[in-house]
Scaffold this active site. Structure first.
Site, short mmCIF file in Angstrom:
data_model
loop_
_atom_site.label_atom_id
_atom_site.label_comp_id
_atom_site.label_asym_id
_atom_site.label_seq_id
_atom_site.Cartn_x
_atom_site.Cartn_y
_atom_site.Cartn_z
N ASN A 144 -9.26 -10.06 -9.47
CA ASN A 144 -9.81 -8.73 -9.22
C ASN A 144 -10.26 -8.04 -10.50
OD1 ASN A 144 -9.65 -8.39 -6.39
ND2 ASN A 144 -7.43 -8.19 -6.52
N TYR A 244 -9.10 -0.38 2.52
CA TYR A 244 -9.47 0.24 1.25
C TYR A 244 -10.35 1.47 1.45
CZ TYR A 244 -7.59 -3.47 -1.71
OH TYR A 244 -6.75 -4.33 -2.37
#
Length: 430
Positions: A144, A244
Site C-alpha cells: 500500500n 473505505y
C-alpha cells in the site's frame, strides 16, 4: 516456478504459504524465496513455511535471504508486500493527522501520502534490481498504497500489476448470500484502490444477470451495519460502496471515533507479537486462526490466481475463454476504461489476465457521484506520485491541498509540517 516474496518476514506470509500449498495444481511452485531485512522475523516465518509445505506434502523448497538481488535472481514472479517503517511508522500515520482534524489512516488522506513518500522510492529500487536479475519476471504489488505504488512501477516501465484482497472478499461474501460458488460471481468493481463501488454483481460471468438490486433489497440493513453507513446512503446510491468510502462520507464522525480508541497499528503490533511467538513453535504446521484477524483474508487465493494467469499455469478456460486466462480485479493502467480519466491513471477494475498482462473489461456507466470523487482522488494521486519521485515541501503541500479529505490551506500547511517532522529519516530530500 520460482516465486520471490519481498517482505517475506511479514506475519501475512503464512496466509500466502497456505494458499501455495493448497493450490499447487493452479500454481506449481518449485522454490519459494522469502526476502526480508529483519533476520529474526524472517527465520521464524521461513521455518513455519517449511513446516506448512511438509505437512501438506508440497515439494517446494523455501529459501530465506536478506539479499534482494540473490533472492529475485531467476524468479518467475516477485510479490511485493513490504511496509517501510513497520507498524511504528503506521502508528504515526494514523495519529498525527488527527491533530489537524483529519482522518488518520495508512492509505487514505495525509497518512496515506506519508506512506507513499516512504514506499515508492524503495519499491522502485527493488523493481530495478528485479529488472536486472529477472527481466521477464512479473511484479505483483500488494504494498500500500497499491494504486500509487503500481502507477510508479508502470510509469518506470516495469511488468507489474497491483493487487488488493477487497474484491475477492466481497466476491466470497456475495456468493455466500446467493448460495452459489464464488467463481460464479462476477463483480462490476470499479474505481481506484480503496475507493471502489460494486456497480453490479453478476451470476455466471461479465455478461451474466445483475443481482445487485436484489442483494441491496434483501440485505441493505445488514450491509449498512457492516459499512457503518445509514441505509439511506445505500438506497440513494443504488450500489455497494467500499468501506473505505466511510472516510469520505462520514469524515468528521470518523475522526472523532479515531481519537477515542487505540490506533489500528497498535492493535496489529500486539497481534504480530503473538503471531511471531506462535510461528516459533516447532509443533505449528498450519496458519494459526489468529492470522485471520490480522487482515489479508483470501490474499493467498487472489495472489495465486493472478500469478497463475500471468505465468500461464492456471489451466482451464476462464474469462474470455482463452487457455490459462481469467477475469480478475487488478490495479492496471486505465487505457480508456473510465473515460473521464487519463489513460495512464491506475484504476482498480476487472480485467482479462494472461501471459501478456491485463486488459480491463469495458466499464458500465459510472455515475457523477462516483466519477467526481474518482477524478478528484486521481488528481491527488498525480501530485502524490510527483512528491514521492521528486520530493520537496511544496509538492507535499500541493498533494495535501488537492486531497478531498483536506482541501484547506491551513490544514495542508499544518499536515505538511507534521508529515515531514515524522518522516525525515525516510525521506532523502527532507
Amino acid at each position: 516456478m520460482r516465486i520471490a516474496v519481498v517482505g517475506g518476514g511479514s506475519t501475512y506470509t503464512p496466509e500466502l504459504i497456505d494458499g501455495f500449498a493448497r493450490l499447487r495444481d493452479t500454481l506449481p511452485v518449485r522454490e519459494l524465496v522469502l526476502i526480508d531485512p529483519a533476520a529474526d522475523r524472517l527465520e521464524l516465518v521461513a521455518g513455519l513455511a517449511r513446516r506448512i509445505f511438509a505437512a501438506q506434502d508440497h515439494p517446494a523448497t523455501v529459501t530465506a535471504t536478506s539479499d534482494v538481488d540473490l533472492g529475485t535472481a531467476g524468479a518467475d514472479a516477485v510479490l511485493l508486500q513490504l511496509r517501510v517503517g513497520g507498524q511504528a511508522a503506521r502508528h504515526k500515520d494514523e495519529t498525527w493527522p488527527l491533530e489537524c482534524g483529519c482522518v488518520g489512516q495508512e492509505t487514505t488522506g495525509a497518512g496515506g501520502l506519508a506512506k507513499a513518500l516512504r514506499t515508492v522510492p524503495v519499491v522502485l529500487d527493488i523493481a530495478e534490481r528485479v529488472r536486472r536479475t529477472s527481466p521477464d519476471a512479473w511484479i505483483i504489488d500488494f504494498t500500500n498504497p497499491v494504486g500509487i505504488v503500481t502507477r510508479a512501477l508502470l510509469q518506470a516501465g516495469h511488468k507489474a500489476l497491483g493487487l488488493c484482497n477487497m474484491a475477492i472478499n466481497l466476491q466470497r461474501k456475495f456468493a455466500g448470500l446467493l448460495g452459489v460458488a464464488p467463481e460464479e460471481v462476477h463483480l462490476d468493481h470499479y474505481g481506484l484502490n480503496h475507493l471502489t463501488w460494486e456497480l453490479g454483481v453478476r451470476i455466471g460471468g461479465p455478461d451474466g444477470t445483475d443481482v445487485l438490486p436484489r442483494l441491496l433489497d434483501e440485505h441493505a440493513d445488514a450491509f449498512a451495519l457492516q459499512l457503518r453507513m445509514p441505509r439511506r446512503v445505500l438506497d440513494t446510491l443504488g450500489v455497494f460502496p467500499s468501506y473505505y468510502l466511510r472516510y469520505f462520507y462520514a469524515h468528521d464522525e470518523t475522526v472523532e471515533e479515531l481519537r477515542t480508541k487505540p490506533s489500528r497499528a497498535e492493535e496489529v503490533a500486539e497481534m504480530e507479537r503473538e503471531l511471531l511467538k506462535m510461528y516459533g513453535d516447532p509443533a505449528l504446521t498450519r496458519k494459526p486462526d489468529l492470522l485471520g484477524k490480522r487482515g489479508g483474508a483470501f490474499y493467498s487465493e487472489a495472489a495465486v490466481a493472478l500469478a497463475a494467469a500471468l505465468l500461464g499455469t492456471s489451466g482451464g478456460q476462464q474469462g474470455d475463454g482463452s487457455p490459462g486466462s481469467s477475469v480478475q480485479v487488478v490495479n492496471v493502467r486505465n487505457e480508456g476504461t473510465l473515460p473521464f480519466l487519463r489513460d495512464d491513471a491506475v484504476v482498480e477494475v476487472p480485467a482479462r489476465v494472461g501471459r501478456e498482462g491485463a486488459v480491463p473489461l469495458s466499464a458500465p456507466a459510472v455515475g457523477p457521484v462516483q466519477a467526481g470523487l474518482i477524478s478528484h482522488v486521481t488528481a491527488y494521486e498525480d501530485l502524490a506520485l510527483d512528491a514521492a519521485l521528486h520530493g520537496g515541501r511544496e509538492r507535499v503541500f500541493k498533494a495535501l491541498l488537492a486531497h478531498p479529505l483536506i482541501g484547506q490551506y491551513d490544514r495542508a500547511e499544518a499536515l505538511t509540517d507534521r508529515l515531514l517532522a515524522h518522516n525525515r529519516e525516510y525521506l532523502a530530500w527532507a
